[in-house]
Design a protein around this motif. Structure first.
Motif, PDB file in Angstrom:
ATOM      1  N   VAL A  30     -39.296 -15.914  36.700  1.00  0.00           N
ATOM      2  CA  VAL A  30     -39.141 -17.363  36.888  1.00  0.00           C
ATOM      3  C   VAL A  30     -37.809 -17.908  36.339  1.00  0.00           C
ATOM      4  CG1 VAL A  30     -40.070 -19.608  36.151  1.00  0.00           C
ATOM      5  CG2 VAL A  30     -41.561 -17.945  37.254  1.00  0.00           C
ATOM      6  N   PRO A  31     -37.408 -17.546  35.112  1.00  0.00           N
ATOM      7  CA  PRO A  31     -36.135 -18.088  34.608  1.00  0.00           C
ATOM      8  C   PRO A  31     -34.957 -17.778  35.529  1.00  0.00           C
ATOM      9  CG  PRO A  31     -37.353 -16.975  32.860  1.00  0.00           C
ATOM     10  CD  PRO A  31     -38.072 -16.669  34.136  1.00  0.00           C
ATOM     11  N   GLU A  32     -34.948 -16.582  36.103  1.00  0.00           N
ATOM     12  CA  GLU A  32     -33.858 -16.205  37.026  1.00  0.00           C
ATOM     13  C   GLU A  32     -33.905 -17.085  38.289  1.00  0.00           C
ATOM     14  OE1 GLU A  32     -33.986 -12.000  38.183  1.00  0.00           O
ATOM     15  OE2 GLU A  32     -33.222 -12.641  40.137  1.00  0.00           O
ATOM     16  N   TRP A  33     -35.123 -17.261  38.867  1.00  0.00           N
ATOM     17  CA  TRP A  33     -35.245 -18.090  40.078  1.00  0.00           C
ATOM     18  C   TRP A  33     -34.858 -19.540  39.783  1.00  0.00           C
ATOM     19  CZ3 TRP A  33     -40.621 -15.532  40.868  1.00  0.00           C
ATOM     20  CH2 TRP A  33     -40.472 -14.325  41.556  1.00  0.00           C
ATOM     21  N   LEU A  34     -35.133 -19.990  38.539  1.00  0.00           N
ATOM     22  CA  LEU A  34     -34.830 -21.384  38.205  1.00  0.00           C
ATOM     23  C   LEU A  34     -33.328 -21.670  38.203  1.00  0.00           C
ATOM     24  CD1 LEU A  34     -37.415 -22.275  35.403  1.00  0.00           C
ATOM     25  CD2 LEU A  34     -37.209 -23.327  37.657  1.00  0.00           C
ATOM     26  N   PHE A  46     -23.971 -24.217  45.980  1.00  0.00           N
ATOM     27  CA  PHE A  46     -25.210 -24.429  45.233  1.00  0.00           C
ATOM     28  C   PHE A  46     -26.457 -24.188  46.104  1.00  0.00           C
ATOM     29  CE2 PHE A  46     -21.956 -26.830  43.061  1.00  0.00           C
ATOM     30  CZ  PHE A  46     -22.174 -26.511  41.728  1.00  0.00           C
ATOM     31  N   GLY A  47     -26.269 -24.323  47.390  1.00  0.00           N
ATOM     32  CA  GLY A  47     -27.398 -24.112  48.300  1.00  0.00           C
ATOM     33  C   GLY A  47     -27.504 -22.672  48.771  1.00  0.00           C
ATOM     34  N   ARG A  48     -26.399 -21.946  48.665  1.00  0.00           N
ATOM     35  CA  ARG A  48     -26.425 -20.583  49.237  1.00  0.00           C
ATOM     36  C   ARG A  48     -27.326 -19.635  48.455  1.00  0.00           C
ATOM     37  NH1 ARG A  48     -20.972 -21.788  50.651  1.00  0.00           N
ATOM     38  NH2 ARG A  48     -20.072 -20.735  48.858  1.00  0.00           N
ATOM     39  N   GLY A  49     -27.333 -19.754  47.110  1.00  0.00           N
ATOM     40  CA  GLY A  49     -28.208 -18.902  46.287  1.00  0.00           C
ATOM     41  C   GLY A  49     -29.670 -19.103  46.659  1.00  0.00           C
ATOM     42  N   PRO A  50     -30.166 -20.362  46.565  1.00  0.00           N
ATOM     43  CA  PRO A  50     -31.566 -20.629  46.939  1.00  0.00           C
ATOM     44  C   PRO A  50     -31.875 -20.199  48.370  1.00  0.00           C
ATOM     45  CG  PRO A  50     -30.540 -22.597  45.994  1.00  0.00           C
ATOM     46  CD  PRO A  50     -29.486 -21.537  46.013  1.00  0.00           C
ATOM     47  N   LYS A  51     -30.902 -20.389  49.246  1.00  0.00           N
ATOM     48  CA  LYS A  51     -31.150 -20.003  50.653  1.00  0.00           C
ATOM     49  C   LYS A  51     -31.416 -18.511  50.760  1.00  0.00           C
ATOM     50  CE  LYS A  51     -29.188 -21.044  55.183  1.00  0.00           C
ATOM     51  NZ  LYS A  51     -29.184 -22.474  55.451  1.00  0.00           N
ATOM     52  N   GLU A  56     -35.004 -13.881  51.499  1.00  0.00           N
ATOM     53  CA  GLU A  56     -35.566 -12.609  51.028  1.00  0.00           C
ATOM     54  C   GLU A  56     -37.105 -12.696  50.919  1.00  0.00           C
ATOM     55  OE1 GLU A  56     -35.305  -9.994  47.047  1.00  0.00           O
ATOM     56  OE2 GLU A  56     -33.466 -11.092  47.523  1.00  0.00           O
ATOM     57  N   ALA A  57     -37.588 -13.831  50.390  1.00  0.00           N
ATOM     58  CA  ALA A  57     -39.040 -14.007  50.242  1.00  0.00           C
ATOM     59  C   ALA A  57     -39.712 -14.023  51.611  1.00  0.00           C
ATOM     60  CB  ALA A  57     -39.337 -15.305  49.490  1.00  0.00           C
ATOM     61  N   ARG A  58     -39.112 -14.765  52.531  1.00  0.00           N
ATOM     62  CA  ARG A  58     -39.693 -14.873  53.879  1.00  0.00           C
ATOM     63  C   ARG A  58     -39.777 -13.495  54.545  1.00  0.00           C
ATOM     64  NH1 ARG A  58     -39.696 -19.616  57.001  1.00  0.00           N
ATOM     65  NH2 ARG A  58     -38.023 -20.545  55.798  1.00  0.00           N
ATOM     66  N   SER A 245     -42.240 -21.196  44.085  1.00  0.00           N
ATOM     67  CA  SER A 245     -43.519 -20.690  44.550  1.00  0.00           C
ATOM     68  C   SER A 245     -43.342 -19.697  45.710  1.00  0.00           C
ATOM     69  CB  SER A 245     -44.385 -21.878  44.958  1.00  0.00           C
ATOM     70  OG  SER A 245     -45.640 -21.436  45.313  1.00  0.00           O
ATOM     71  N   VAL A 246     -42.443 -20.044  46.622  1.00  0.00           N
ATOM     72  CA  VAL A 246     -42.182 -19.152  47.773  1.00  0.00           C
ATOM     73  C   VAL A 246     -41.611 -17.824  47.267  1.00  0.00           C
ATOM     74  CG1 VAL A 246     -40.865 -18.851  49.909  1.00  0.00           C
ATOM     75  CG2 VAL A 246     -41.755 -21.113  49.317  1.00  0.00           C
ATOM     76  N   ALA A 247     -40.675 -17.911  46.306  1.00  0.00           N
ATOM     77  CA  ALA A 247     -40.068 -16.687  45.760  1.00  0.00           C
ATOM     78  C   ALA A 247     -41.152 -15.808  45.123  1.00  0.00           C
ATOM     79  CB  ALA A 247     -39.000 -17.047  44.732  1.00  0.00           C
ATOM     80  N   SER A 248     -42.100 -16.454  44.429  1.00  0.00           N
ATOM     81  CA  SER A 248     -43.148 -15.672  43.755  1.00  0.00           C
ATOM     82  C   SER A 248     -44.081 -15.004  44.768  1.00  0.00           C
ATOM     83  CB  SER A 248     -43.933 -16.551  42.770  1.00  0.00           C
ATOM     84  OG  SER A 248     -44.746 -17.485  43.443  1.00  0.00           O
ATOM     85  N   PHE A 249     -44.373 -15.710  45.854  1.00  0.00           N
ATOM     86  CA  PHE A 249     -45.235 -15.120  46.887  1.00  0.00           C
ATOM     87  C   PHE A 249     -44.499 -13.946  47.558  1.00  0.00           C
ATOM     88  CE2 PHE A 249     -47.692 -15.881  51.111  1.00  0.00           C
ATOM     89  CZ  PHE A 249     -48.610 -14.907  50.770  1.00  0.00           C
ATOM     90  N   GLY A 250     -43.224 -14.155  47.840  1.00  0.00           N
ATOM     91  CA  GLY A 250     -42.427 -13.072  48.431  1.00  0.00           C
ATOM     92  C   GLY A 250     -42.406 -11.861  47.515  1.00  0.00           C
TER      93      GLY A 250
END
Ligand SMILES: Cc1ncc(COP(=O)(O)O)c(C=O)c1O
Length: 390
Positions: A30-34, A46-51, A56-58, A245-250
């Motif tokens: 979680v800390p890394e995803w945050l 700033f949007g490219r990392g989350p994207k 990857e999760a999808r 949440s999506v990252a955790s499910f992935g």
């Protein structure tokens, strides 16, 4: 195989079909995803990392189900995915066929559509939990828009013959929706092989954070959004994505290869538990014993014992169990699923749902059965004293 931590130190949790504890590796990630706090729709750095976290999760969720990432619509949970499957469907047909033991997020959505003027038919199941395929076949017509049957039942764990049902739906030109919420992480499946057009998942049933669901819509199946706004999810579900949440499910879906081993382990524990209960508690019975079931789930009736009272007594002893769907606890009515299977009100009211998970051990099972024996004996002797008998 990772050893899971417990939600509370000495407490035993047997309610994994309601929700699962968060996998310890997710807590560590979680800390890394945050640090990827940007908006995935932003085109700057700033949007490219989350994207890419989202992409990857999808991909991992798609791989788990044997489908393509762009066939997935991210939602806030399984209930929203089920609502979207029904209400978002673009079709002129106005008839829906649904099994009588679906989750309330399917049943109540179907009833809402009925109130809007659609025709809805419910298909019976027998005491084993098996769906009446002959009735299903006669109900599906050229007017049927959608047939919806779950992959595995949340209360009994019964597994439905989805491939066969999808063939019956397609023979009349209807689409097939499958609520796979309880199957994800418990059994392996491939949506393409099952032949379904729409399917629902929920991350929190598979050790991920709450707040991520998915509707699979096969390429070529158009779904209109329930939530209008931005262009996220290719215009099918607006709103900035719940990245964490999506990252955790992935992440959990990336553990696909662990599922058979975990399933075998929980099956062994579940079977040991049932064997002991049946042998050591008179008047105990497994619901739908001969049906193909999820490896972690056991639905039992304990004659002469009120399920809610039993649940509260077990809770005091540090054991978390359920008497039916968690969403209906606090509701004194017996489980509609068990009634639909032909159990009497009395039988349904004496039911207990035990759903095991990856962190459970044989010691948990034995401690639980020891406590159950004592609590059942106490409740039965009390009932006899106050004159209800068993
Ligand atoms: C079979 C089934 N479908 C749908 C849902 C709803 O999922 P969520 O809690 O993510 O809305 C549940 C939850 O218990 C379920 O068991």
């Amino acid at each position: 195989m990772c050893v899971m931590t417990r939600p509370m130190s000495s407490a035993v949790y047997f309610d994994h079909n309601a929700t699962t504890p968060v996998h310890p590796e997710i807590l560590a990630k979680v800390p890394e995803w945050l640090t990827s706090w940007g908006n995935p729709s932003s085109i700057h750095a700033f949007g490219r990392g989350p994207k890419s976290v989202l992409r990857e999760a999808r991909q991992k969720i798609a791989d788990l189900a044997g489908v393509q990432p762009l066939e997935l619509i991210l939602t806030a949970g399984g209930s929203e995915a089920n609502n979207l499957a029904f209400k978002g469907l673009t079709t002129k047909r106005k008839h829906f066929v649904v099994s009588a033991v679906e989750h309330p997020s399917v049943i109540k959505t179907a009833l809402w559509l009925r109130a809007q003027g659609c025709r809805v038919d419910f298909v019976n199941v027998n005491r084993e939990g098996q769906i009446d395929l002959a009735q299903l076949e006669t109900l599906i017509t050229e007017e049927t828009a959608l047939v919806s049957v779950m992959l595995a039942n949340n209360e009994t764990g019964h597994i439905f013959p989805i491939k066969k049902i999808a063939e019956l739906a397609h023979a009349k030109g209807a689409l097939m929706h499958c609520d796979a919420v309880q199957a994800v992480g418990k059994i392996e499946f491939n949506l393409r092989e099952l032949g379904v057009d729409l399917a629902s998942f929920s991350g929190h049933k598979f050790y991920a954070l709450k707040g991520c669901g998915v509707l699979y819509a096969r390429k070529g199946v158009t779904v209109d959004p329930l939530i209008h706004g931005g262009a996220q999810e290719r215009g099918r579900r607006a709103g900035t994505e719940n990245l964490l949440s999506v990252a955790s499910f992935g992440y959990m879906c990336g553990k696909k290869s662990e599922i058979p081993q975990q399933a075998a382990r929980t099956r062994e524990l579940r079977d040991h538990m049932e064997k002991r209960i049946l042998a050591e508690i008179a008047g105990s019975e497994v619901t739908g014993p001969r049906s193909e079931r999820l490896p972690n789930t056991s639905s039992m009736c304990l004659a002469g014992v009120d399920g809610e009272t039993l649940l509260m007594n077990l809770d005091v002893g540090g054991f978390g169990v359920s008497t039916g769907a968690a969403c209906s606890s606090g509701n004194p009515e017996p489980s509609p699923t068990l009634l639909a299977m032909g159990l009497s009100r009395e039988e349904a009211q004496s039911s207990l749902r035990l759903s095991l998970g990856w962190e459970n051990t044989k010691e948990d099972v034995d401690r639980f059965v020891d406590e159950l024996i004592k609590v059942v004996a106490r409740l039965r002797s009390f009932e006899q004293k106050v004159g209800y008998g068993i």
